[in-house]
Design a protein around this motif. Structure first.
Motif, PDB file in Angstrom:
ATOM      1  N   LYS A   1      40.373 -62.532 -28.313  1.00 38.25           N
ATOM      2  CA  LYS A   1      40.887 -63.965 -28.799  1.00 38.25           C
ATOM      3  C   LYS A   1      40.364 -64.590 -30.021  1.00 38.25           C
ATOM      4  O   LYS A   1      41.412 -65.009 -30.699  1.00 38.25           O
ATOM      5  CB  LYS A   1      40.464 -64.805 -27.724  1.00 38.25           C
ATOM      6  N   SER A   2      39.176 -64.158 -30.385  1.00 40.26           N
ATOM      7  CA  SER A   2      38.853 -64.773 -31.706  1.00 40.26           C
ATOM      8  C   SER A   2      37.561 -63.599 -32.081  1.00 40.26           C
ATOM      9  O   SER A   2      36.757 -63.534 -31.107  1.00 40.26           O
ATOM     10  CB  SER A   2      38.331 -66.083 -31.773  1.00 40.26           C
ATOM     11  N   LEU A   3      37.470 -63.479 -33.235  1.00 44.45           N
ATOM     12  CA  LEU A   3      36.268 -62.460 -33.598  1.00 44.45           C
ATOM     13  C   LEU A   3      35.106 -63.240 -33.677  1.00 44.45           C
ATOM     14  O   LEU A   3      33.883 -62.833 -33.229  1.00 44.45           O
ATOM     15  CB  LEU A   3      36.672 -61.579 -35.064  1.00 44.45           C
ATOM     16  N   TYR A   4      35.130 -64.552 -34.125  1.00 46.75           N
ATOM     17  CA  TYR A   4      33.956 -65.183 -34.145  1.00 46.75           C
ATOM     18  C   TYR A   4      34.836 -66.541 -33.678  1.00 46.75           C
ATOM     19  O   TYR A   4      35.297 -67.169 -34.113  1.00 46.75           O
ATOM     20  CB  TYR A   4      33.303 -65.561 -35.489  1.00 46.75           C
ATOM     21  N   THR A   5      33.640 -67.316 -32.607  1.00 45.11           N
ATOM     22  CA  THR A   5      34.210 -68.626 -32.231  1.00 45.11           C
ATOM     23  C   THR A   5      33.692 -69.621 -32.883  1.00 45.11           C
ATOM     24  O   THR A   5      32.250 -69.717 -33.261  1.00 45.11           O
ATOM     25  CB  THR A   5      33.938 -68.787 -30.898  1.00 45.11           C
ATOM     26  N   GLN A   6      34.315 -70.487 -33.686  1.00 45.92           N
ATOM     27  CA  GLN A   6      33.660 -71.553 -34.645  1.00 45.92           C
ATOM     28  C   GLN A   6      33.159 -72.406 -33.670  1.00 45.92           C
ATOM     29  O   GLN A   6      33.958 -73.094 -32.880  1.00 45.92           O
ATOM     30  CB  GLN A   6      34.761 -71.777 -35.638  1.00 45.92           C
TER      31      GLN A   6
ATOM     32  N   VAL B   1      32.404 -64.778 -21.971  1.00 45.27           N
ATOM     33  CA  VAL B   1      32.092 -63.426 -22.332  1.00 45.27           C
ATOM     34  C   VAL B   1      31.845 -63.287 -23.682  1.00 45.27           C
ATOM     35  O   VAL B   1      32.473 -63.460 -24.575  1.00 45.27           O
ATOM     36  CB  VAL B   1      33.570 -62.782 -21.855  1.00 45.27           C
ATOM     37  N   VAL B   2      30.477 -62.688 -23.715  1.00 51.91           N
ATOM     38  CA  VAL B   2      29.973 -62.524 -25.133  1.00 51.91           C
ATOM     39  C   VAL B   2      30.025 -60.947 -25.415  1.00 51.91           C
ATOM     40  O   VAL B   2      29.687 -60.108 -24.539  1.00 51.91           O
ATOM     41  CB  VAL B   2      28.320 -62.918 -25.138  1.00 51.91           C
TER      42      VAL B   2
ATOM     43  N   SER C   1      32.566 -61.483 -30.217  1.00 51.78           N
ATOM     44  CA  SER C   1      33.180 -62.548 -29.797  1.00 51.78           C
ATOM     45  C   SER C   1      32.658 -63.275 -28.843  1.00 51.78           C
ATOM     46  O   SER C   1      31.841 -63.013 -28.158  1.00 51.78           O
ATOM     47  CB  SER C   1      34.566 -62.288 -29.405  1.00 51.78           C
ATOM     48  N   VAL C   2      32.595 -64.602 -28.826  1.00 54.02           N
ATOM     49  CA  VAL C   2      32.132 -65.457 -27.644  1.00 54.02           C
ATOM     50  C   VAL C   2      33.447 -66.208 -26.959  1.00 54.02           C
ATOM     51  O   VAL C   2      33.770 -67.260 -27.869  1.00 54.02           O
ATOM     52  CB  VAL C   2      31.126 -66.421 -28.073  1.00 54.02           C
ATOM     53  N   VAL C   3      34.046 -65.850 -25.826  1.00 52.96           N
ATOM     54  CA  VAL C   3      35.430 -66.417 -25.514  1.00 52.96           C
ATOM     55  C   VAL C   3      34.933 -67.070 -24.118  1.00 52.96           C
ATOM     56  O   VAL C   3      34.060 -66.694 -23.368  1.00 52.96           O
ATOM     57  CB  VAL C   3      36.149 -65.511 -25.341  1.00 52.96           C
ATOM     58  N   GLU C   4      35.205 -68.319 -24.100  1.00 56.06           N
ATOM     59  CA  GLU C   4      34.836 -69.082 -22.772  1.00 56.06           C
ATOM     60  C   GLU C   4      35.984 -68.769 -21.682  1.00 56.06           C
ATOM     61  O   GLU C   4      37.339 -68.611 -21.996  1.00 56.06           O
ATOM     62  CB  GLU C   4      34.965 -70.598 -22.991  1.00 56.06           C
ATOM     63  N   VAL C   5      35.411 -68.388 -20.472  1.00 53.61           N
ATOM     64  CA  VAL C   5      36.332 -68.183 -19.620  1.00 53.61           C
ATOM     65  C   VAL C   5      36.534 -69.265 -18.696  1.00 53.61           C
ATOM     66  O   VAL C   5      35.790 -69.961 -18.118  1.00 53.61           O
ATOM     67  CB  VAL C   5      35.628 -66.902 -18.627  1.00 53.61           C
ATOM     68  N   LYS C   6      37.916 -69.604 -18.804  1.00 58.68           N
ATOM     69  CA  LYS C   6      38.208 -71.037 -18.136  1.00 58.68           C
ATOM     70  C   LYS C   6      38.698 -70.690 -16.726  1.00 58.68           C
ATOM     71  O   LYS C   6      39.291 -69.707 -16.412  1.00 58.68           O
ATOM     72  CB  LYS C   6      39.084 -71.636 -18.864  1.00 58.68           C
ATOM     73  N   GLU C   7      38.566 -71.494 -15.689  1.00 55.20           N
ATOM     74  CA  GLU C   7      38.925 -71.250 -14.481  1.00 55.20           C
ATOM     75  C   GLU C   7      40.551 -71.192 -14.266  1.00 55.20           C
ATOM     76  O   GLU C   7      41.212 -72.207 -14.967  1.00 55.20           O
ATOM     77  CB  GLU C   7      38.466 -72.467 -13.484  1.00 55.20           C
TER      78      GLU C   7
END
Lengths: 174, 228
Positions: free
Chosen positions: B35-40, B60-61, B112-118
């Motif tokens: 989703k994003s290479l680096y989460t701002q 998910v890191v 990447s650090v992507v938040e896993v939303k429910e």
């Protein structure tokens, strides 16, 4: 009168008449609790959504319920029991129904009408109305109030002197 | 390959060459990857910062050791982390990965650090969480059953419960496994079973308090705490 009462009256008319002459009901409301259950319509009594109504869809744990209030645009969310005041009517729904089905059920069962006929709702509407009055409107209301009070005092005097109370139509009071 | 250690989070690994984007992600829902290479991380002032909220989120890191040159291949590691914000997630990620492999945060790069939303926070579920925590006297495994509308909400509750009951904070807890308890015979705690009842009915205490925080007063008109 909510749907449940109407049904009861239709089916158990005569027996109900006996029931309803019990002291409990004739002396006005006691501290009867409205139990929290699935479908219970509740009023939110704290927070940003104060005064709005929701339906209990599910019980999460000992402190929270899953609620939704489509009529008041309250999205499905968990809410603490402390924030809910259960009302006297229950919507007949299954546990955790979809918003669409909930909306239909509310419409069919006339929940919104029950809410609008409830004293709490009427009181909040009156409060809102009074808060939005201009100074002139407040003055006008005061004049009418004094007029009514004058009539009441007059009637009281007439009655105390032994005369008959005359039925005067009260002027429309806001 | 998977690490089958009893006390670690599930780690997925993949080998990549050069570009990150041509990776086939296994085990985790593919839509969360790339989703994003680096989460701002937006730095907000003070109490608006999400790390101040008690709520724990799921991330998910994905990271790897920094490749030496264009042709160097480095294994990519993906981990599911529960943390209060992306910064904490990265920190926790490296803390765990360092124990598993020789990669340090300073020698690695977070991809990447992507938040896993429910996906569905509209139904109530019972989550079973297996975790390992360090008490003052030793390390123990614990199983908790928590009812909530989302997994991150359940995990947040779990952290609160653990800190209250066992005096352990976020850092001493490692989540081993989370699952949804579906069948009634899978329940291990009786207390949560009672909510699986369509005919549930109980009275609640009438709350006597000002409708908004601004209407709170120090002195009240009634003498004592009354239930009605």
């Amino acid at each position: 009168m909510c749907i449940r009462d109407r049904y009861q009256r239709r089916v158990h008319g005569e027996e109900l008449k006996k029931q309803f002459t019990r002291k409990k009901f004739s002396q006005g409301k006691m501290a009867t609790r409205n139990y929290l259950k699935i479908g219970r319509v509740c009023r939110i009594n704290y927070g940003a959504d104060y005064g709005k109504h929701v339906v209990v869809l599910d019980v999460i744990d000992s402190k929270r319920a899953l609620v939704e209030g489509p009529n008041d645009k309250i999205p499905r969310q968990s809410i603490n029991f402390n924030r809910l005041t259960p009302m006297r009517f229950v919507a007949k729904i299954c546990r955790g129904v979809h918003t669409g089905i909930l909306k239909k059920a509310i419409e069919k069962q006339g929940i919104q009408r029950d809410i609008e006929n409830s004293n709490a709702y009427k009181r909040t509407q009156q409060t809102k109305l009074r808060a939005g009055l201009t100074d002139f409107e407040r003055f006008r209301a005061q004049v009418l109030r004094f007029r009514l009070a004058k009539q009441a005092r007059h009637q009281a005097r007439v009655l105390s002197r032994g005369g008959a109370a005359t039925k005067k139509t009260a002027p429309k009071k806001k | 390959f998977f690490f089958n250690d009893t006390a670690t989070t599930e780690i997925y690994t993949e080998q990549i060459v050069g570009s990150v984007r041509c990776v086939q992600e296994t085990g985790i829902n593919a839509e969360y990857m790339g989703k994003s290479l680096y989460t701002q991380v937006k730095m907000t002032k003070g109490y608006n910062d999400q790390s101040f909220a008690g709520r724990v989120r799921q991330y998910v890191v994905t990271a790897r050791k920094v490749p030496k040159n264009e042709t160097d291949t480095q294994e990519m590691y993906s981990m599911r982390i529960f943390a209060r914000s992306p910064i904490f997630a990265k920190s926790q990620f490296w803390a765990i990965l360092k124990k598993q492999s020789k990669i340090k945060g300073s020698a690695g790069e977070v991809l990447s650090v992507v938040e896993v939303k429910e996906k569905n926070s509209r139904t109530v579920r019972t989550y079973g969480i297996i975790l390992r925590y360090q008490s003052r006297t030793g390390i123990h495994n614990i199983y908790k059953e928590i009812r909530d509308v989302s997994l991150s909400g359940a995990v947040s509750q779990m952290y609160t419960q653990m800190s209250g009951n066992h005096r352990c904070n976020l850092k001493t807890i490692q989540i081993i496994k989370t699952h949804v308890v579906r069948k009634s015979d899978e329940y291990r705690k009786e207390a949560n079973k009672q909510y699986r009842n369509s005919k549930i009915s109980f009275p609640i205490a009438k709350s006597r308090r000002a409708p908004l925080k601004k209407y709170r007063t120090l002195f009240k008109a009634y003498n004592s705490y009354r239930l009605n």
